[in-house]
Structure formats: structure tokens, C-alpha cells
Design an enzyme around this catalytic site. Structure first.
Site, PDB file in Angstrom:
ATOM      1  N   ILE B  78      25.494  -3.866 -20.804  1.00  0.00           N
ATOM      2  CA  ILE B  78      25.522  -5.286 -20.436  1.00  0.00           C
ATOM      3  C   ILE B  78      25.933  -6.098 -21.655  1.00  0.00           C
ATOM      4  O   ILE B  78      25.377  -5.921 -22.742  1.00  0.00           O
ATOM      5  CB  ILE B  78      24.136  -5.724 -19.942  1.00  0.00           C
ATOM      6  CG1 ILE B  78      23.870  -5.037 -18.595  1.00  0.00           C
ATOM      7  CG2 ILE B  78      24.016  -7.234 -19.844  1.00  0.00           C
ATOM      8  CD1 ILE B  78      22.695  -5.557 -17.853  1.00  0.00           C
ATOM      9  N   CYS B  79      26.906  -6.983 -21.478  1.00  0.00           N
ATOM     10  CA  CYS B  79      27.345  -7.845 -22.585  1.00  0.00           C
ATOM     11  C   CYS B  79      26.147  -8.645 -23.088  1.00  0.00           C
ATOM     12  O   CYS B  79      25.547  -9.424 -22.341  1.00  0.00           O
ATOM     13  CB  CYS B  79      28.439  -8.802 -22.118  1.00  0.00           C
ATOM     14  SG  CYS B  79      28.889 -10.011 -23.370  1.00  0.00           S
ATOM     15  N   ILE B  80      25.807  -8.467 -24.338  1.00  0.00           N
ATOM     16  CA  ILE B  80      24.584  -9.099 -24.850  1.00  0.00           C
ATOM     17  C   ILE B  80      24.725 -10.620 -24.898  1.00  0.00           C
ATOM     18  O   ILE B  80      23.779 -11.350 -24.569  1.00  0.00           O
ATOM     19  CB  ILE B  80      24.193  -8.510 -26.231  1.00  0.00           C
ATOM     20  CG1 ILE B  80      22.823  -9.021 -26.668  1.00  0.00           C
ATOM     21  CG2 ILE B  80      25.255  -8.779 -27.294  1.00  0.00           C
ATOM     22  CD1 ILE B  80      22.219  -8.256 -27.826  1.00  0.00           C
ATOM     23  N   GLY B  83      24.568 -11.792 -21.378  1.00  0.00           N
ATOM     24  CA  GLY B  83      23.290 -11.433 -20.787  1.00  0.00           C
ATOM     25  C   GLY B  83      22.150 -12.323 -21.241  1.00  0.00           C
ATOM     26  O   GLY B  83      21.419 -12.883 -20.410  1.00  0.00           O
TER      27      GLY B  83
END
Lengths: 119, 131
Positions: B78-80, B83
Site C-alpha cells: 500500500i502506498c504509504i 495510505g
């Protein structure tokens, strides 16, 4: 190294689409990829001059675009048809090339990776 | 062939997850490999751990289906940046930002955008599932 094309198709402040696409474009450039960005549909509004994102507590999109050259992202394109449809006045400090649909088709064909995130 | 997948749609808002999951299952069944599934834009909500799927619908527990994929060795990144601003946080980010609870479902991890580019660079094909 792969050629990346990021297509930005939504307006600059209506969602975080454009900003997140540009963040990804910058990261791709950091990986030494050859990166191009195409603005089309409402994404063409990203290059409109006289934006003031601070008025709504956001980063000014044209300032973010100006930073792209620091990442060696120099290939910026905009859909010529949308430029005319919306009567967009391009921010003069940005070097964005208006291209018609056949040229967009060629640009997409010439890219190894196309990241659109379109609705 | 090696595939990199990206999911951009939120659960129940688009068909992104359903299509991506079916595609991923077909890839593995066909002997292909998946370099990574990357969740970007509103796709980060796929990893929200507090989802309660409707009891009367068939096959819509997408979190479980993602976790089943993870159990087969597929990395769910997940793209931090995307996210955490949407409230999808692991324990480290929960602590860092002094939030009440971690919200990331098991099987997913928060990774940088570089992991999207690295996956694409290592893969033969990149396929994205838009919102």
C-alpha cells in the site's frame, strides 16, 4: 530503462489524483526512468496560470509542476483539444507542448509503461 | 511472465478489486508470477482492516481474497503516502502520529512509491485497475 508516461485526467484540486500521479512521476524519475506527463480531460486545468492553492490550503499545482524539472522530468504534454475547449491559459514559466489525438496515440505507443489511474 | 499490478479503486466504489483479484487468480493458475500488487490513490482503502462485508452478498469479502493471495506469496504493498493520509496505518505509523488504532489489515504492508516503480521495472507487464 523503461519509458514511463503518466496521464493526468482530473482537475488539480478536485481530488488528490493529479498530485499523487506527479509524486509517482517524480519517484519514477529518481529511478532513472525516462518520464513524460500528459494532461488531458479536466487534468488540463493543472497548467492554468494564476493559480493560488494557498487560498484553499493546498499546494499550488503549477509550483509542483515547476519542480518536475529538478527531477529531470522535462517532457510535459497537454491535449490541444482540451486546451481549446476550456480556453486554458498556460502558465508561461512551464514548457508544456500541446498535442492532438494522433500524437497522443503515438506517445502512448512509444511508452513502455502508461500509468493513468483514470476513473 | 512476471506481472506488476496496481489497484486504484476503493472497495464498493468500483470494480477495481474484483477485476484485479480475478486477474491475479488467473495469472497464478496460468503459471505466471506477480511481482507485487500496489495499491495507489483510493485503492489504499483495500487494505483497511475494519471492513465488514455485507452478509447477504456472495464473494465480496475482498480483504479475505487479498489475504488469500498474500498467503500464496504475493506482496500487497500500500502506498504509504496515499495510505496514511486516508487513515490506513500500521502500528509504526499509529505510534508515530499518536493515533488510537492501527487500521491496516494483516497481509498488507505500507511501502513507498518506489516499490511501485521497482515492481514495474522488474516485471514484463504492468496492468492497472482504475477506480
Amino acid at each position: 530503462m523503461k519509458r514511463y508516461l503518466f496521464i493526468i485526467s482530473r482537475s488539480p484540486y478536485g481530488s488528490s489524483h493529479a498530485l499523487e500521479q506527479l509524486e509517482a512521476a517524480m519517484v519514477a524519475a529518481v529511478f532513472d526512468a525516462k518520464v513524460a506527463v500528459l494532461f488531458r480531460d479536466e487534468g488540463a486545468w493543472c497548467i492554468q496560470q494564476h493559480q493560488a492553492g494557498a487560498a484553499i490550503g493546498q499546494k499550488t499545482m503549477t509550483n509542483v509542476l515547476a519542480a518536475l524539472s529538478a527531477y529531470d522530468v522535462e517532457e510535459l504534454y497537454v491535449c490541444a483539444d482540451f486546451l481549446n475547449t476550456y480556453q486554458i491559459q498556460t502558465e508561461p514559466t512551464l514548457n508544456v507542448m500541446p498535442i492532438r489525438l494522433p500524437e497522443q496515440r503515438a506517445l502512448i505507443s512509444a511508452s513502455d509503461v502508461v500509468i493513468t489511474a483514470q476513473p | 511472465m512476471k506481472y506488476a499490478l496496481a489497484v486504484h479503486g476503493a472497495p464498493y466504489a468500483s470494480e477495481a478489486a474484483a477485476h484485479a483479484l480475478s486477474f491475479a487468480d488467473a495469472l497464478l493458475a496460468g503459471g505466471h508470477s506477480i511481482e507485487r500488487v500496489f495499491f495507489f490513490h483510493d485503492g489504499v482503502y483495500q487494505g483497511l482492516g475494519a471492513q465488514v462485508p455485507p452478509q447477504d452478498s456472495f464473494n465480496v469479502d475482498t480483504v479475505k481474497r487479498w489475504q488469500h493471495l498474500a498467503a500464496q506469496g504475493v506482496e500487497l504493498g500500500i502506498c504509504i503516502a496515499s495510505g496514511i493520509k486516508r487513515g490506513v496505518v500500521n502500528e509504526a505509523e499509529q505510534t508515530r502520529y499518536e493515533l488510537q488504532h492501527p487500521t491496516l489489515a494483516p497481509g498488507f504492508e505500507l511501502v513507498g512509491l518506489g516499490q511501485l516503480i521497482a515492481a514495474i521495472n522488474n516485471a514484463d507487464r504492468y496492468v492497472e485497475f482504475p477506480a
